[in-house]
Design an enzyme around this catalytic site. Structure first.
Site, short mmCIF file in Angstrom:
data_model
loop_
_atom_site.label_atom_id
_atom_site.label_comp_id
_atom_site.label_asym_id
_atom_site.label_seq_id
_atom_site.Cartn_x
_atom_site.Cartn_y
_atom_site.Cartn_z
N LEU A 47 0.83 -1.20 0.00
CA LEU A 47 0.00 0.00 0.00
C LEU A 47 0.87 1.25 0.00
CD1 LEU A 47 -2.72 -0.90 2.69
CD2 LEU A 47 -2.90 -1.13 0.20
N ASP A 48 0.35 2.34 -0.61
CA ASP A 48 1.02 3.62 -0.53
C ASP A 48 1.12 4.07 0.93
OD1 ASP A 48 1.16 3.73 -3.28
OD2 ASP A 48 -0.64 4.99 -3.50
N ARG A 49 2.04 4.97 1.18
CA ARG A 49 2.28 5.43 2.55
C ARG A 49 1.00 5.93 3.23
NH1 ARG A 49 6.05 10.63 4.31
NH2 ARG A 49 5.50 10.59 6.53
N PHE A 50 0.21 6.74 2.53
CA PHE A 50 -0.95 7.36 3.18
C PHE A 50 -2.25 6.60 2.92
CE2 PHE A 50 2.08 10.91 3.02
CZ PHE A 50 2.10 11.23 4.37
N THR A 51 -2.14 5.39 2.39
CA THR A 51 -3.31 4.51 2.28
C THR A 51 -3.27 3.54 3.46
OG1 THR A 51 -3.32 4.64 -0.13
CG2 THR A 51 -4.47 2.78 0.85
#
Length: 295
Positions: free
Chosen positions: A133-137
């Site tokens: 997952l992306d950092r802010f997901t």
């Protein structure tokens, strides 16, 4: 790690065929061949070119995976949804990077998992991130704890049989209750962000409207391809960027300071237990607040 596999066919088969039918890749098979004790029958080592008779049981021993010395150990906590000898399922918070990189090499999810494995005295110390997952997901991340689990999971990824669903909150009103966005996505010059472009790779996003807010829409999303920022790019192209998504010019006035995207559920077949496993990560507080206030 040690497993036992039986030749259930009516005729002899090669050892290589037996193990590849159980998910061992060609590369992994070559690694196993290098150790004389990798294959045994009734406690006796057998050569890799031996044929396996009907009903014979082969014990296969996989060498442990040593820790990557380049990965720093972190003992910061992780939110574990499920764990057994082969799998680790984690609820990743928004803001935590998944894998080490130039901007953060000491306290990512991988660093924390390494610390967890060391604490539980695991033999295999090189976790394999299956659903990054992306950092802010936020949300569900599947991790394979050994070589064989990693091989099984990658086969399911290739066959698109891992069912992962996201929850997103997008700007404005999405017209259709259900839809598919099938548009190619590619890199913009040397920039980090992506966009819909004819020169991009095939990308397919399916969605269902879950709740309509005053100025936004909550959608459930399933990816049929896995492009970088796919959900964010597709909805931005539709004029419906995710709330809080500064990179793709999403609205920042809803009280959420990161893209409103959460990997809510994950379902896959566990070949070890021969059953389907399903997990759900609770909706994080920032997204829950937006949904309840109904802005």
């Amino acid at each position: 790690m040690r497993v036992e596999w039986k030749n259930d066919e009516q005729q002899p088969i090669s050892l290589k065929k037996l193990v590849t039918e159980h998910g061992v890749s060609h590369r992994m098979y070559q690694t196993l061949k290098e150790n004389a004790a990798s294959f045994q029958i009734q406690g006796q080592s057998i050569p890799a070119n031996r044929e396996i008779e009907p009903q014979e049981v082969v014990t296969v021993t996989f060498p442990p995976e040593a820790a990557d010395p380049q990965v720093t150990v972190s003992h910061e906590p992780i939110d574990i949804l499920y764990e057994d000898d082969n799998w680790l399922v984690i609820n990743k918070p928004a803001g935590l990077t998944t894998v080490p990189g130039p901007t953060n090499s000491t306290d990512t999810l991988v660093n924390r998992i390494k610390g967890h494995l060391i604490d539980e005295k695991a033999i295999d110390l090189r976790p394999h991130i299956i659903t990054r997952l992306d950092r802010f997901t936020s949300g569900v991340v599947l991790v394979a704890k050994n070589r064989l689990a990693n091989s099984y999971a990658n086969q399911q990824l290739a066959n698109k049989t891992i069912d992962k669903r996201y929850l997103a909150i997008v700007k404005g009103q999405v017209a259709d209750e259900h839809g598919i966005i099938d548009l190619p996505i590619g890199r913009v010059d040397d920039h980090f962000y992506r966009e819909v472009t004819e020169q991009g790779k095939s990308s397919k996003t399916e969605y269902w409207v879950k709740k309509r807010l005053q100025n936004a829409t909550v959608v459930e999303v399933k990816l049929h391809t896995g492009r970088t920022h796919q959900i964010r790019v597709h909805f931005t192209h539709q004029g419906k960027p995710l709330l809080g998504d500064e990179l793709y010019h999403g609205p920042m006035n809803f009280g959420i300071e990161r893209q409103a995207l959460h990997a809510e559920s994950l379902k896959f077949v566990d070949p070890f237990q021969k059953q389907t496993l399903e997990f759900q990560a609770p909706i994080p507080a920032d997204m829950q607040t937006v949904m309840e206030e109904g802005k």
